[in-house]
Design an enzyme around this catalytic site. Structure first.
Site, short mmCIF file in Angstrom:
data_model
loop_
_atom_site.label_atom_id
_atom_site.label_comp_id
_atom_site.label_asym_id
_atom_site.label_seq_id
_atom_site.Cartn_x
_atom_site.Cartn_y
_atom_site.Cartn_z
CB SER A 184 -20.52 -11.77 7.64
OG SER A 184 -21.46 -10.96 6.98
CE1 TYR A 187 -24.73 -12.22 1.02
CE2 TYR A 187 -24.28 -10.98 3.01
CZ TYR A 187 -24.82 -12.09 2.39
OH TYR A 187 -25.46 -13.04 3.14
CG HIS A 233 -28.14 -17.55 3.59
ND1 HIS A 233 -27.34 -17.00 2.62
CD2 HIS A 233 -28.12 -16.67 4.62
CE1 HIS A 233 -26.88 -15.83 3.04
NE2 HIS A 233 -27.33 -15.60 4.27
CE LYS A 264 -22.30 -19.44 3.62
NZ LYS A 264 -23.55 -18.68 3.70
CB THR A 270 -22.92 -15.35 -0.16
OG1 THR A 270 -21.97 -15.73 0.84
CG2 THR A 270 -24.29 -15.91 0.22
C1 FNR Z 1 -26.11 -16.08 8.24
N1 FNR Z 1 -25.53 -16.53 7.05
C2 FNR Z 1 -24.79 -15.67 6.28
N2 FNR Z 1 -24.17 -16.11 5.15
C3 FNR Z 1 -23.39 -15.29 4.42
O1 FNR Z 1 -22.83 -15.72 3.41
N3 FNR Z 1 -23.21 -13.99 4.82
C4 FNR Z 1 -23.81 -13.47 5.91
O2 FNR Z 1 -23.63 -12.30 6.25
C5 FNR Z 1 -24.64 -14.32 6.68
N4 FNR Z 1 -25.28 -13.85 7.80
C6 FNR Z 1 -25.98 -14.72 8.60
C7 FNR Z 1 -26.53 -14.25 9.79
C8 FNR Z 1 -27.18 -15.14 10.64
C9 FNR Z 1 -27.76 -14.62 11.92
C10 FNR Z 1 -27.30 -16.51 10.29
C11 FNR Z 1 -27.97 -17.49 11.20
C12 FNR Z 1 -26.77 -16.97 9.10
C13 FNR Z 1 -25.60 -17.96 6.68
C14 FNR Z 1 -24.44 -18.74 7.29
O3 FNR Z 1 -23.23 -18.44 6.65
C15 FNR Z 1 -24.64 -20.25 7.16
O4 FNR Z 1 -24.89 -20.58 5.82
C16 FNR Z 1 -25.78 -20.76 8.05
O5 FNR Z 1 -25.82 -20.07 9.27
C17 FNR Z 1 -25.61 -22.24 8.31
O6 FNR Z 1 -26.74 -22.76 8.93
P1 FNR Z 1 -26.88 -22.96 10.53
O7 FNR Z 1 -25.65 -23.65 11.02
O8 FNR Z 1 -27.06 -21.60 11.11
O9 FNR Z 1 -28.11 -23.78 10.61
#
Ligand code: FNR
Length: 408
Positions: A155, A178, A305, A281, A204
């Protein structure tokens, strides 16, 4: 590191509750754990990673280990958490049409992405702030990715730098972006990431506004600790001072974390600026999938997400088929959001995904048992996928066909 230490009273209390059939289902929806993601059938907290039967066993331990505010950050969806639930519910609407007598003694789960072969299609999704879940944070996850040889995406708001994560991984990692609004800062970030040998930039695009994460806010209110010791006064300055990927970048250049100002012209500029491959994404429609290809995306991640961006009520399993059809094999399509079982992964692949990202399950593993927890989550999902392939009648990922699943 007080925030990472389980509170014995809370842990014992949760252990008691988890074991009590009388109290099953008595948590309000926002109270998390089994209330949010529902399945797994856990009855009691496990003490060791190797006792886990499925990834939900780690969810329960993570809840017991983490302070409420950090737990809420992992579990939250957006608004009423309805999209979070939709992601899970979709899997129960897609049924298996199993094929028999295929000869499934030897299963090959490997997939190729950008010329590189991976032993399984299970990818570690980018998630922020992992030191909030375990003192070793992203380093523990990178070590697990190394020992099990999984593709990992870091991330942009990681609490470990890409440089340190790569050292722990012992191989390149994909970097999620980001981007800062000021172009010079985005360029500087790109140069830094390229210098590590990172082959892929993941942009993203599904957070054009700050989503209303009410579950996270409710948990934060339950947290009675003094959060200022780590979070200061919770200003943007404090937040970014713990995100090493933004080191050297003026905080004023990062106007909104999700980049609501981004448009397709920005994608063109971003793509033209970098030698890395570009993965977009957060695409969930055929229209945007076509546009992504037209604007030079090298792959797409169908993602909402993890149900924490728009309250769309539309699962990614429902979004995936139209994206796959629109892309028509021109670039790989990855998918995430709600995948918790090997059979879920098989369903994503049957609908045309090349690979599947997981988020919360490995965070539960991390919060529960550090690196070993992440490794065991990866092991369980891999073992479940192998079994799912045997029951579906597919000896390799290529043999997982659309006809092996049908909507209820
Ligand atoms: C995320 N996700 C996410 N996506 C991204 O592009 N950058 C980020 O910094 C984050 N941070 C983040 C923190 C937390 C705590 C979660 C749970 C999710 C989204 C992540 O990449 C992904 O799309 C989802 O987590 C997929 O869904 P599940 O497997 O958590 O249900």
């Amino acid at each position: 590191m007080p925030v990472h230490r389980p509170d014995p009273t809370r842990r014992d209390f949760l252990r008691f509750l988890a074991a009590s059939p009388l109290l099953a289902g008595s948590w309000p929806d926002w109270a998390g754990g089994a209330g949010l993601t529902g399945d797994g059938g856990q009855q009691a907290l496990i003490d060791r990673a190797d006792q886990a039967l499925n990834v939900f066993d780690f969810e329960a331990v993570a809840e017991a280990n983490l302070p409420p505010a950090h737990w809420g950050y992992i579990q939250t969806g957006v608004r009423d958490d309805a999209t979070l639930r939709a992601n899970r519910e979709a899997f129960s609407k897609l049924k298996l049409r199993a094929r028999r007598l295929v000869g499934v003694s030897d299963i090959d789960m490997s997939v190729e992405l950008f010329g590189e072969r991976w032993p399984t299609p299970i990818v570690i999704a980018p998630t922020g702030s992992q030191r909030g879940f375990h003192p070793e944070g992203e380093v523990a996850v990178a070590r697990a990715a190394r020992s099990r040889n999984h593709l990992m995406v870091l991330s942009n708001v990681a609490t470990t730098s890409l440089e340190d994560a790569i050292e722990a991984r012992g191989a390149p990692i994909w970097q999620q972006f980001y981007p800062p609004e000021r172009w010079e800062s985005t360029r500087r970030l790109l140069r830094r990431v390229e210098a590590t040998g990172c082959p892929v930039a993941v942009l993203t695009v599904d957070l054009p506004a700050m989503s209303n994460r009410e579950t996270e806010l409710r948990y934060a209110r339950m947290d009675t600790r003094d959060c200022t010791r780590c979070h200061g006064n919770n200003s943007g300055e404090d937040y970014f001072s713990r995100k090493p990927m933004y080191d050297g970048i003026d905080r004023a250049d990062i106007t909104e974390i999700g980049g609501g100002w981004m448009d397709w012209a920005f994608v063109d500029r971003f793509k033209a600026e970098t030698s890395m491959r570009l993965v977009i994404k957060g695409i969930v429609t055929a229209e945007d999938a076509r546009r992504s290809v037209d604007h030079g995306a090298d792959a797409i991640v169908v993602s909402n997400h993890g149900g924490r961006a728009a309250e769309s009520l539309r699962s990614t399993l429902e979004s995936l088929p139209e994206v796959v059809e629109a892309v028509d094999g021109r670039i790989p399509v990855l998918v995430d959001s709600g995948f918790r079982r090997g059979m879920d992964i098989l369903k994503g692949l049957a609908l045309g995904a090349t690979a599947v990202q997981i988020g919360r399950p490995y965070l539960w593993g991390l919060a529960a048992f550090g690196q070993e927890g992440v490794e065991t989550v990866l092991d369980l999902l891999t073992a479940e996928l192998e079994i799912a392939m045997k029951f579906a009648g597919a000896r390799s990922i290529d043999e997982i066909e659309r006809s092996m699943v049908e909507w209820a």
